[in-house]
Structures are given as C-alpha cells and as structure tokens.
Design an enzyme around this catalytic site. Structure first.
Site, PDB file in Angstrom:
ATOM      1  N   GLU A 173       0.812  -1.228   0.000  1.00  0.00           N
ATOM      2  CA  GLU A 173       0.000   0.000   0.000  1.00  0.00           C
ATOM      3  C   GLU A 173       0.843   1.275   0.000  1.00  0.00           C
ATOM      4  O   GLU A 173       0.593   2.210   0.759  1.00  0.00           O
ATOM      5  CB  GLU A 173      -0.970  -0.008   1.181  1.00  0.00           C
ATOM      6  CG  GLU A 173      -2.034  -1.078   1.068  1.00  0.00           C
ATOM      7  CD  GLU A 173      -3.085  -1.020   2.174  1.00  0.00           C
ATOM      8  OE1 GLU A 173      -2.956  -0.196   3.112  1.00  0.00           O
ATOM      9  OE2 GLU A 173      -4.058  -1.803   2.101  1.00  0.00           O
ATOM     10  N   GLU A 292      -5.709  -8.215  -0.549  1.00  0.00           N
ATOM     11  CA  GLU A 292      -6.431  -7.858   0.675  1.00  0.00           C
ATOM     12  C   GLU A 292      -7.867  -7.583   0.286  1.00  0.00           C
ATOM     13  O   GLU A 292      -8.141  -6.689  -0.522  1.00  0.00           O
ATOM     14  CB  GLU A 292      -5.834  -6.622   1.366  1.00  0.00           C
ATOM     15  CG  GLU A 292      -4.549  -6.866   2.120  1.00  0.00           C
ATOM     16  CD  GLU A 292      -4.134  -5.680   2.985  1.00  0.00           C
ATOM     17  OE1 GLU A 292      -5.024  -4.992   3.542  1.00  0.00           O
ATOM     18  OE2 GLU A 292      -2.916  -5.428   3.090  1.00  0.00           O
TER      19      GLU A 292
END
Length: 503
Positions: A173, A292
């Site tokens: 991320e 995710e």
C-alpha cells in the site's frame, strides 16, 4: 416472490479456477499471530507453539496461500529481528499499529507453520523504511540453497533446505499516506523496478507483485497504476488490489451490492494495465493479485490502534464480529473474484485469525468459526475446473451507492473431467425471496447432490464461541432438477451453493 433466470453453458469459459484465489493473510497485527496462530501455553500447541485447533480450521477453510508478514506492519519491519535464538531477538516498536513486536515468530517459524497448514507462503518485503539490499538479503535467506552469508544463516537456524518462496510482494500500500515510507507513484515505481530487477538476478523464477491502489476510492486510483506499471511492467507479474467493505448507516442494500465496486475495481485495473501494455508494446499481460479483501468495519473502536506511552504486545485490534449479512457479502465477493478469473490470478482474504478474520480464538481457550468462514470454505471446497460466465436475468434492487443492481448475482464452475457443476448465487434483496430458474440444457443428466443456503430472518445474527453452528449454511430442500432446468428458492439476504453431478 420475485423470479430470476440463470443460463449456464459449458462453452462460455472465463478461465480456470485458480487455487490461489483462496488465499489468506497473516500480519503481525493485534492477535493474529500471538494468541492467534501462536499460543505456546494452549493445550493443543505443538513444539513450535502453534495451536493445533487453529491449524485444523485453517485446513478446513481451504486456504491455499498465506501472505506474510504484512500489511502495514511490513513497511517498518526488520526481518533479521525474527531469526536465530528467540532469547536473543530484540523487541521493537511497531509504528503501524502502535504495538510492541516481541519477534517470537519470524521467517523460520512462519515457514514451519505454513508447511503444517499445507499452504504456499507469499512473502512481502519492506519498501517503506528499507529497499533493494534488504529485499535481496531476505530472498537469499529464503531461496538460496547455501554457501552464502544469509543462506548459511538459515541452515544454521535449522532449515537445511531453501524455502523456495515463489510469490513476493514489493511492499504494501505504498500509495497510502498512512504507510510508513509512503511514496509518490514515480518514487515507488522506480524503487519497485530496481528491487524487482535485482531479485530476479538472484532467483529468475520468482513471481513479483507490484503495489496497486489501496482502494478504488483513493484519489490516485487509476493514475497510480498507470505510472507504476509504465515503469515496472516488464519486471513484475501481478499488480495488487485491496478493498474492504462494511455496512454504513444502516444502508444494507448498498452493502449487499459491494461486489459491484469489486467488479469495477478489477475491470478498471485490468483496463489500465492493458493500456500500458499497448503503449509500451509489451507482449505479456499483467494479472491482478487481490491480496487484501474482506468486510471490515473501519470506524469501530476496536479498529483504532492504541496511542500514547502504551505500546502493548498483541492488543485486541480489528476484531470484528461478523453477522449473516457480512457472510453474504463475503460470498458475493468470492463470486466476483471467480467471475474475473481471467485477470485475478491470486487473492487473499484479510485476515486469517482474530483480526477481521473467519477464525476466532480465546488465549489459551476456545476456537470458533465466524459467519464468513462458511462461504469461503464451501467455495474453496467445491469450485473446481473452469469458471463459466453465466447470463443472469433478475429484477433490480435499488441502492444509494450503486443505483439499480441485479437482485441476484451468480457464477458457475464446471469440471470437464467429472461433469460436475457448481452454482454460486446471492440474493441481494433485503425483503423478497427469489425463485431461481437455471437453464441446464448444456449439461444433460445432472442431479442435485448438495444445496446449502446461508441466511437468517435476522441478518444481524452472529456466531459465538459457545454456538458457531447456528449460523452455518443449512440444506436448501427447494433445489431440484427436472427437464434440463434447476430451480431453487433464495431467501432475502442469502448466499447459496448448489452442487450438481451426473445421475
């Protein structure tokens, strides 16, 4: 009762059912590792301190890959802290979750746990506070047979043979301002490219996942992928996607339609990757690692990490208790992932134990299944062979977020060797049952061998440690086959699996 028709044909193949679609995620966050998978004082703990009851449920869940060790945690992680004698390992501050990391579980312990669980390890490297050299050191430790500084250290620590980790995430991320070492797309694209190039010099066979967007709501969504892939395209195999969903302000209809956003996410990233491919005249096609995804109520108190002078070990964090509606959404997201199996080559339900998880534990005590355990386990168990595109004609459900959406969503898988067909369907209607009519003329001679439906008149019903069976899917006696058509009744707010085989 509303009615919907579904047409299934063996010629409409999307792609193979990919085992890696049924991956999960273990991060050093809250109680996922400590008192989750690792609890040395537990009656079922083995010689490594891993809970046997948790391992049993991980196997039952059908998990194929596990991403480790993060997550936000990895962006400040020094992997060397977690190897060697446990008594000599340092305790470190984990800035991502304002916790103390005791480093009792590290690379070697995780690899032993993965072998016991029968899962493929998927490792992430720290590109937040570290870079190329540290990634190379970890790769050397894991994958080089011996004769070098870090491979010999692994052998000294008890692992004579290399771990041969195939999949590697190039950070986590990095588009997010919350991330330690957050970078612009240009900065990250250069670092990821140089890391990937160097890692392939050590092990040309690795599969590399470059960071995509943390959600489709990020202001940089789309442009992030374009810039990063323009830089890294020839050096990576997958681009990541992350998405979490939750019911907001009682808007159940929009929540049940969350897969509409996942569809948009996958299709947008695929389109961007293909545009970069065309512009750069690249031969290969980049796939998506949706590593995710889950339901996560991010605004709840337990989702906020501690603050101040308290840096606890394994605090209670992100321990959502899932209800029936949450499980229906998880089932619908699995339908979306399968539907895009031509581009989604891997996925990771986040996370595995205690932290937004299908499995919950008490320290030293009980273990139980949350509602979301069931659609994942049943899909992983029964989706085999090829994914088929299905044509759905259904009434619409109005939503505040997505406008009008089909009340029924579905996907099918077909095993050409056995002839078995599995239909997965969700009823998004908040009020009405749906009579489902499935055209099976392309599959003569099938009969229903199992039909299960997860629903409850009270969609807020949750599992407890004392009674997790009460929210498990129940047999759906309405599912039948006659004259080349299957029929079934889907209650409102429900997820169903129907398995058919040759008579």
């Amino acid at each position: 009762m509303l009615t919907a028709t579904v047409t299934v044909d063996p010629a409409f193949v999307v792609g193979p059912v990919r085992p890696r679609t049924f991956g999960s995620f273990v991060e050093h966050l809250g109680r996922c590792v400590y008192t989750g998978i690792h609890d040395p004082g537990h009656p079922t703990a083995d010689e490594d301190g891993f809970r046997g009851d948790v391992l049993d449920l991980v196997r039952e869940l059908g998990v194929t890959t596990v991403r480790y060790p993060g997550g936000n945690f990895v962006s400040g992680y020094r992997w060397e802290d977690g190897i060697g004698p446990r008594g000599e390992r340092p305790r470190r501050l984990d800035l991502a979750w304002h916790s103390t990391e005791p480093n009792l579980v590290g690379v070697d312990e995780f690899m032993r746990w993965a072998a016991k669980a029968g899962v493929e390890p998927m490792m992430a490297v720290n590109l937040g506070t570290r870079g190329v050299q540290e990634a190379l050191d970890l790769l050397e430790y894991c994958n080089v047979p011996g004769g070098t500084r870090w491979s010999d250290e692994r052998r000294k620590n008890g692992a004579e043979d290399p771990y041969r980790v195939k999949m590697w995430c190039l950070g986590n991320e990095m588009d997010g301002p919350w991330q330690i070492g957050h970078k612009t797309a240009h900065e990250y694209g250069r670092l990821a490219t140089e890391t990937a190039r160097a890692m392939r010099m050590v092990d040309p066979g690795v599969e590399l996942v470059v960071c995509g967007s943390s959600s489709s709501q990020m202001p940089t969504f789309g442009e992030w992928e374009r810039v990063v892939l323009t830089e890294a395209y020839e050096h990576v195999d997958h681009v990541s996607a992350h998405a979490y969903y939750w019911e907001e302000d009682g808007d159940l209809a929009s929540f049940l339609a969350s897969a509409v956003d996942m569809d948009h996410f996958v299709e947008s990233v695929a389109a961007t990757a293909d545009a970069v491919r065309a512009a750069g005249k690249h031969a290969k096609r980049i796939s998506i690692s949706f590593d995710e995804w889950n339901v996560w109520y991010q605004r709840r108190a337990e989702s906020r990490p501690p603050s101040g002078d308290d840096w606890p070990v394994a605090p209670v964090l992100l321990e959502d208790r899932y209800n029936v509606a949450d499980a229906v959404v998880v089932g619908s997201l699995l339908i979306s992932l399968l539907r895009h199996t031509d581009r989604v080559h891997a996925a990771s339900l986040a996370q595995l134990v205690n932290v937004i998880a299908p499995i919950m534990t008490e320290p030293g005590g009980r273990v139980w299944k949350q509602t979301i355990f069931h659609p994942f386990a049943l899909t992983a168990r029964h989706a085999h062979g090829e994914v088929l595109h299905v044509a759905v004609d259904a009434p619409v459900q109005g939503t505040a977020k997505f406008g009008e959406v089909p009340a029924v969503d579905a996907v099918a898988t077909h095993d050409p060797e056995t002839g078995d067909l599995t239909l997965l369907a969700v009823n998004r209607s908040t009020t009405d049952a749906v009579g489902l009519d499935v055209d099976l003329r392309g599959f003569p001679g099938l009969r229903v061998v199992e039909a299960l439906t997860l629903s409850n008149p009270d969609h807020t019903w949750s599992a407890t440690a004392d009674d997790d069976a009460s929210v498990a899917p129940r047999p759906n006696a309405s599912a039948t086959v006659a004259d080349g058509r299957a029929t079934a009744e889907l209650p409102p707010v429900s997820w169903s699996v129907v398995r058919l085989a040759r008579a």
